[in-house]
Design a protein around this motif. Structure first.
Motif, short mmCIF file in Angstrom:
data_model
loop_
_atom_site.label_atom_id
_atom_site.label_comp_id
_atom_site.label_asym_id
_atom_site.label_seq_id
_atom_site.Cartn_x
_atom_site.Cartn_y
_atom_site.Cartn_z
N THR A 41 72.90 40.81 75.25
CA THR A 41 73.96 39.89 74.84
C THR A 41 73.63 38.47 75.34
O THR A 41 72.87 38.32 76.29
CB THR A 41 75.33 40.34 75.39
OG1 THR A 41 75.22 40.47 76.80
CG2 THR A 41 75.74 41.67 74.80
N PRO A 42 74.19 37.45 74.71
CA PRO A 42 73.89 36.08 75.12
C PRO A 42 74.28 35.82 76.57
O PRO A 42 75.13 36.51 77.13
CB PRO A 42 74.75 35.23 74.19
CG PRO A 42 75.04 36.08 73.02
CD PRO A 42 75.10 37.47 73.55
N ASN A 43 73.64 34.83 77.15
CA ASN A 43 73.97 34.39 78.50
C ASN A 43 73.58 35.43 79.56
O ASN A 43 74.18 35.47 80.63
CB ASN A 43 75.48 34.10 78.59
CG ASN A 43 75.79 33.09 79.65
OD1 ASN A 43 74.89 32.40 80.14
ND2 ASN A 43 77.04 33.00 80.06
N ASP A 78 71.26 36.21 70.64
CA ASP A 78 71.78 34.90 71.00
C ASP A 78 71.55 33.84 69.93
O ASP A 78 71.82 32.66 70.16
CB ASP A 78 71.21 34.43 72.35
CG ASP A 78 69.70 34.43 72.36
OD1 ASP A 78 69.11 34.86 71.35
OD2 ASP A 78 69.11 33.99 73.36
N THR A 79 71.05 34.24 68.78
CA THR A 79 71.01 33.29 67.65
C THR A 79 71.58 34.00 66.44
O THR A 79 71.45 35.23 66.30
CB THR A 79 69.57 32.85 67.32
OG1 THR A 79 68.83 33.98 66.87
CG2 THR A 79 68.86 32.23 68.52
N PRO A 80 72.20 33.24 65.55
CA PRO A 80 72.78 33.88 64.35
C PRO A 80 71.70 34.52 63.49
O PRO A 80 71.95 35.52 62.82
CB PRO A 80 73.48 32.73 63.63
CG PRO A 80 72.98 31.47 64.23
CD PRO A 80 72.47 31.80 65.59
N GLU A 81 70.49 33.96 63.54
CA GLU A 81 69.41 34.50 62.73
C GLU A 81 69.05 35.93 63.17
O GLU A 81 68.93 36.83 62.33
CB GLU A 81 68.16 33.61 62.82
CG GLU A 81 68.30 32.26 62.12
CD GLU A 81 69.04 31.23 62.96
OE1 GLU A 81 69.38 31.52 64.14
OE2 GLU A 81 69.32 30.13 62.45
N PHE A 121 70.89 37.92 64.96
CA PHE A 121 72.06 38.78 64.77
C PHE A 121 72.11 39.26 63.31
O PHE A 121 72.35 40.44 63.04
CB PHE A 121 73.33 38.03 65.15
CG PHE A 121 74.57 38.87 65.13
CD1 PHE A 121 74.64 40.06 65.85
CD2 PHE A 121 75.67 38.48 64.39
CE1 PHE A 121 75.78 40.85 65.83
CE2 PHE A 121 76.82 39.26 64.36
CZ PHE A 121 76.87 40.44 65.08
N GLU A 122 71.85 38.36 62.40
CA GLU A 122 71.88 38.72 60.98
C GLU A 122 70.78 39.74 60.67
O GLU A 122 71.01 40.70 59.93
CB GLU A 122 71.72 37.47 60.12
CG GLU A 122 71.98 37.75 58.65
CD GLU A 122 72.04 36.48 57.82
OE1 GLU A 122 72.41 35.42 58.35
OE2 GLU A 122 71.71 36.56 56.63
N ILE A 171 71.89 43.07 61.87
CA ILE A 171 72.89 43.66 60.96
C ILE A 171 72.18 44.27 59.74
O ILE A 171 72.48 45.40 59.33
CB ILE A 171 73.91 42.57 60.51
CG1 ILE A 171 74.69 42.04 61.73
CG2 ILE A 171 74.86 43.10 59.43
CD1 ILE A 171 75.46 43.07 62.50
N SER A 173 82.03 42.42 77.01
CA SER A 173 81.36 41.57 76.03
C SER A 173 80.55 42.44 75.06
O SER A 173 80.56 42.23 73.84
CB SER A 173 80.46 40.58 76.77
OG SER A 173 79.63 39.91 75.88
N ARG A 211 82.60 44.08 72.46
CA ARG A 211 82.96 43.17 71.36
C ARG A 211 81.82 43.03 70.36
O ARG A 211 82.04 43.01 69.15
CB ARG A 211 83.34 41.80 71.93
CG ARG A 211 84.71 41.82 72.56
CD ARG A 211 84.96 40.61 73.42
NE ARG A 211 86.17 40.83 74.21
CZ ARG A 211 87.35 40.29 73.93
NH1 ARG A 211 87.47 39.48 72.91
NH2 ARG A 211 88.40 40.56 74.67
N TRP A 212 80.59 42.94 70.90
CA TRP A 212 79.45 42.86 70.00
C TRP A 212 79.34 44.14 69.16
O TRP A 212 79.06 44.09 67.97
CB TRP A 212 78.15 42.64 70.79
CG TRP A 212 77.98 41.22 71.23
CD1 TRP A 212 78.20 40.71 72.47
CD2 TRP A 212 77.56 40.11 70.42
NE1 TRP A 212 77.95 39.35 72.50
CE2 TRP A 212 77.55 38.97 71.25
CE3 TRP A 212 77.20 39.97 69.08
CZ2 TRP A 212 77.19 37.71 70.78
CZ3 TRP A 212 76.84 38.71 68.61
CH2 TRP A 212 76.84 37.60 69.46
N SER A 219 81.73 44.11 66.41
CA SER A 219 81.26 43.26 65.30
C SER A 219 80.20 44.00 64.48
O SER A 219 80.22 43.94 63.24
CB SER A 219 80.66 41.96 65.83
OG SER A 219 81.64 41.21 66.49
N LEU A 259 80.42 44.84 60.54
CA LEU A 259 79.53 44.16 59.61
C LEU A 259 78.54 45.10 58.93
O LEU A 259 77.99 44.77 57.89
CB LEU A 259 78.74 43.06 60.35
CG LEU A 259 79.61 41.91 60.91
CD1 LEU A 259 78.82 41.07 61.87
CD2 LEU A 259 80.16 41.05 59.78
#
Lengths: 225, 774
Positions: B547-549, B559-562, B564-565, B568, B602, B605-606, B609, B613
């Motif tokens: 997870t980020p951080n 930690d980047t939308p790329e 994460f996508e 998914i 955290s 939550r991921w 998601s 998704l």
């Protein structure tokens, strides 16, 4: 800060009729130019592309909280996105991939992360005073043709943030572009906040919120002095 | 607020502004300044005709050159000054009618002893008041709407100090007795910084205090004989690198604070300036860090806003009316400025840098550290602190009774040392408790299962205990898979994890794994190919998330939308015949217990998601902890119950939780016995002892302290070593081979005696190495 999105959402009042209704002798107020502007929105394609982006923002926000209080400002957003011009409409799937976002987009995202944290949150529009030098810089860097920026009026600027409601209807106003809480104190000079308006879908008309010593009425502009 | 001051309470010759003489001590004006110059500037504004005499103990303190001082009384540094003579001279000064305002905490404490009954012209608080504001408890704070951050003295055992740091996520400050605070983000940093601070302040009596995130603000006040004369609130608006005020705004103190503050000042019979240093957190709670018995260094910032605290103190003490300070602004800031040097105090040469060192070592030029050391020899600093918010600590760590039972089964004097000892009863007890715990936590809807991480300690006895206790086994290589199978595990009881899990795949056994967790999206694609080609089989297929951080090299970094996508999309491509699982692992002993639970939430939550998704349901959640045994045992059932209650909220389809207690189980199960080879004495104290063990047998020494037991050679009894001044040196000819610091050997310790280092059953064992054995 350019609010194409805002202008898309303008309450389309017949400006001429409003203008006619204003007596000529009425005092000009600092927010007049932006009185009918609405807060910027991040649009959603209604598809998975935007849903992934929105989920990524809100889940990252919780990770970045590091266990701190839910009222902590999401300053990490400003570390990820530089402040600069954004074209509107902007969609979630675009916004998360941008290097720069303007105050409206940053405020809209901040508002969303507070909402997902289950913190009562609203949108905030403000008018701030800066200087000719600052205005000139922004005008040059935000458009190549040096056209006047719609969010600028002489040495005044229109700006957006978001607010959270804490105990006893107290507001804290988050400036997502700066990464700090705005001070509820009257000031003059560079950066002074001169007017503020709080709005939100969940905010009933007429609700009074406290910001420092000020009582702010929902959806109404209020000059700060 | 500003009190109306009654005139004529003052007995002395200072009845008019012209003849008023005021001594002001503490003129250091570096980046962490004393308030002397600010006090002088404020008093000059209010009493233009007064004679201001600056008192300093070093001509390196640049405040002596400030123009508002009519004269400078330069004393010899604290290190060498004759305190008796100095006290007599000060008494004469006070008796002559002059006032004295001190800006030096240590000097104020010394005054309290020199003038136990006070002196009407000495504008500092008395001993009884100082006791009430002593850090870190600040008992005087009762009634104020503030909290005190949790703290603990460093005089307790290292074992307990390590626990304190873990419990507070390593967000702790190590603080000196009077000044200085340094962050300690891990055990090595803590040990080094404690050594430096203890040496500097000549005391072991430091304390650890939890960090509070928020905005710093202070209240500065002026009081005379228990009457609060005035006070202001200051919010820091700009800070130095040391978090000292550089700019601030001044405002009124609210009535709900003022009322109890006035009462506290009355009860303390306070005289002088003071500053309450606080942090306001995001929830608007104020945390009191300390009360300084003097004006703050920014005090002239208050005068700029029309609130002249030093002046109202002088007015309160003498009855002489001040000239009202004009209101110039509501905010103040500092600038750096050059001023002329007084010809009578020319600058001294710079000291020579110490051989091979960088810089000139000019900290505390007046010798305050040496002064602290001198004062330590008196009785005024001997307060004992052995409690943290009501919890009592001891300077020798407690050791479970099962350790002693197990150790009694060995004849250590007959063993060749250093020797690794398997604590059989402790081990079986630990595994039994872990099994009972998961049974207690399981329900019809949700099964909780333990898994033993073989890499933690691949000792066959522990793996067998795991098997017999109904654990699954977590493996990170095919070699570990092979070993688990040899001991009796079946492939369907094995979890395959880690970045190099396919290492030695040529010996991959037949059978279907319980679960495979992929460390990257690339690996997920490869494993899918293996599965489709029939090269391996598994019941569950999952991913490990980063997870980020989080500072980690493991798992898929979302930690980047790329990325994460991509994740998914990859998860959506997993054929439905494979049940989906997620693995999350973070060492709580490194990140802290509270932070671990935050990361856990955290991660939920991921996962939520990802489910939403991808449309894939997460059926298994594998959570690893890198737990310290005490952290897992302490309220573990309660914490796990809370965690399990949280899971359905985010992941209603999870049917099984796999808990990997890791080192929490293994660490207490082994110990290392060592023999004392040599005792080294200095001034009748054993300062060093050489043992035949080393960091080769205790490689985790750098990461956490071990509890050490000493066996009495005569009667065989065991004693847990307490804090002391002895270092235990390993046998290796290596500079860093020190297996313990700050321990106290029993007086009768002799060469040949046995020391047992407990808590060596996890990575101390699995990562131990052969060194210096020829």
């Amino acid at each position: 800060m350019y609010l194409d999105a805002g202008s898309n959402n303008l309450i389309n009042l017949e400006m001429s009729s409003v203008a006619k209704a204003v007596p000529a002798f009425e005092k000009k107020r600092v927010f007049d130019k932006w009185k009918y502007w609405q807060p910027s929105q991040i649009s959603h394609h209604g598809k998975i592309c935007c849903e992934i982006a929105r989920e990524w923002i809100t889940a990252t926000d919780f990770s970045e909280l590091n266990g701190d209080c839910l009222y902590t400002g999401p300053r990490w957003l400003r570390q990820r996105f530089k402040w600069g011009a954004s074209a509107f409409p902007i969609f979630w799937c675009e916004a998360v991939r941008r290097d720069t976002l303007d105050c409206g987009a940053l405020a809209a995202i901040s508002h969303e992360v507070f909402r997902v944290r289950n913190v009562k949150t609203y949108r905030v529009q403000v008018v701030q005073k800066f200087s000719e030098v600052a205005i000139s810089q922004w005008t040059n860097s935000w458009n190549e043709g040096n056209e006047p920026l719609p969010w600028v009026n002489d040495d005044l600027i229109y700006h957006e943030g978001c607010a959270i409601e804490t105990a006893n209807r107290q507001l804290k106003v988050w400036d997502a572009s700066a990464g700090w809480w705005l001070d509820p104190k009257p000031a003059s000079g560079y950066g002074a906040l001169l007017a503020i308006r709080v709005s939100g879908n969940n905010l009933p008309i007429g609700k009074i919120l406290k910001w420092g010593k000020y009582n702010l009425q929902a959806l109404e502009w209020r000059e700060i002095f | 607020m500003r009190e109306q001051v009654k005139s004529e309470t003052f007995k002395g010759s200072n009845k008019n502004k012209g003849s008023m003489k005021i001594y002001i001590s503490g003129l250091y004006s570096g980046t962490n300044p004393q308030p002397g110059v600010g006090i002088a500037r404020s008093l000059r504004t209010a009493f233009p005709g007064a004679k201001l005499i600056g008192v300093e103990y070093s001509n390196r303190c640049s405040g002596i050159h400030w123009k508002d001082f009519d004269d400078i009384w330069l004393q010899r540094p604290w290190e060498e000054i004759n305190l008796t003579t100095h006290a007599e001279e000060i008494r004469k000064v006070l008796d002559s009618g002059a006032l004295w305002i001190s800006s030096i905490d240590l000097e104020i404490m010394w005054f309290a002893r020199v003038f136990p009954d006070g002196h009407p012209n000495l504008l500092t608080p008395a001993a009884a008041a100082l006791e009430q504001i002593a850090k870190p408890a600040i008992s005087a704070h009762e009634g104020l709407p503030v909290k005190i951050p949790t703290f603990v003295t460093t005089e307790i055992s290292d074992w307990d100090l390590h626990a304190f740091c873990r419990q507070h996520d390593w967000k702790v400050w190590l603080k000196g007795p009077y000044y200085e605070a340094v962050r300690a983000g891990n055990w090595m940093e803590f040990e080094e910084r404690r050594r430096i601070l203890s040496k500097a302040w000549a005391t072991e009596k430091l304390f650890l205090q939890t960090h509070v995130s928020g905005y710093e603000e202070s209240i500065a006040l002026s009081a005379y004989r228990g009457k609060l004369l005035d006070c202001v609130r200051m919010r820091k608006r700009d800070l130095t690198e040391l978090s000292k005020t550089w700019a601030g705004d001044i405002s009124e103190v609210e009535e709900d604070f003022l009322r109890p503050l006035r009462e506290i000042i009355r009860k303390l019979d306070w005289t002088g300036g003071a500053e309450l240093e606080m942090v306001r957190d995001a929830d608007n709670q104020l945390w009191l860090l300390e009360i300084n018995p003097r004006f703050p260094a920014w005090i002239h910032g208050s005068t700029i806003t029309g609130r002249n605290m030093p002046a109202i103190l002088v007015e309160g003490a003498t009855g002489v009316r001040q000239q009202i300070s004009p209101v110039l602004a509501e905010e103040f800031t500092r600038v750096v400025m050059e001023i002329p040097v007084r010809s009578e105090y020319p600058l001294s040469p710079l000291p020579e840098p110490l051989g091979g060192e960088i810089g000139h070592s000019l900290k505390h030029p007046s010798g305050l550290i040496q002064f602290a050391s001198r004062l330590h020899k008196t009785d005024i600093f001997n307060e004992e602190i052995t409690e943290e918010n009501g919890k009592t600590f001891f300077n020798a760590p407690k050791v479970p009774a099962s350790f002693i039972d197990d150790l009694d089964s060995f004849d250590l004097h007959e063993m060749q040392t250093p020797a690794s000892l398997f604590l059989e009863n402790t081990a079986s007890g630990n595994f039994r408790s872990a099994s009972e715990l998961v049974k207690e936590l399981s329900s019809d809807e949700l099964n909780v299962t333990n898994a033993y991480s073989i890499k933690t300690n691949p000792d066959e006895r522990l793996i067998k205990l795991a098997l017999d206790s109904g654990f699954l086994a977590e493996t990170i290589s095919i070699l570990e898979v092979k070993k688990a199978i040899q001991i009796g595990f079946k492939p369907e009881q094995l979890i395959l994890n880690g970045p190099g899990k396919w290492w030695r795949q040529e010996i991959l056994p037949e059978g279907k794994f319980y679960s495979i967790f992929c460390d990257s999206i690339e690996e997920l694609e490869q494993v899918l190919e293996k599965l489709e080609n029939g090269k391996t089989r598994t019941n569950f297929l999952g991913v490990r998330l980063r997870t980020p951080n989080v500072r980690s090299r493991f798992g898929i970094p979302i930690d980047t939308p790329e990325v994460f996508e991509k994740l998914i999309e990859a998860v959506r491509r997993i054929p439905k015949k494979y049940k989906f699982a997620v693995h999350f692992h973070m060492a709580s002993s490194n990140v802290g217990v509270g932070h671990w639970w935050h990361l856990f939430e955290s991660m939920l939550r991921w996962c939520n998601s990802i489910e939403a998704l991808t449309g894939r349901l997460i059926e298994i959640l594998d959570i690893g902890g890198g737990w310290f045994p005490e952290d897992l045992q302490k309220d573990s059932a309660e914490n796990f119950k809370k965690a399990i209650a949280l899971i359905p909220e985010f992941l209603p389809n999870v049917r099984r939780i796999i808990s990997e207690p890791g080192k929490a189980l293994a660490q207490p199960t082994m110990a290392v016995a060592m023999q004392i080879l040599e005792l080294r004495n200095s001034a009748e104290t054993v300062t060093e002892a050489v043992v035949d063990g080393s960091i080769a047998e205790l490689p985790m020494y750098f990461f956490f302290p071990h509890r050490i037991l000493y066996q009495n050679a005569e009667n065989g009894s065991w004693k847990s070593l307490s804090r002391g001044k002895t270092r235990l040196l390993g046998r290796l000819c290596m500079e860093h081979d020190i297996v313990a610091s700050n321990v106290e050997l029993p007086e009768n310790a002799q060469v040949g005696d046995i020391l047992v280092f407990c808590d060596a059953g996890a990575y101390d064992r699995s990562m131990s190495y052969v060194f210096g054995r020829g």
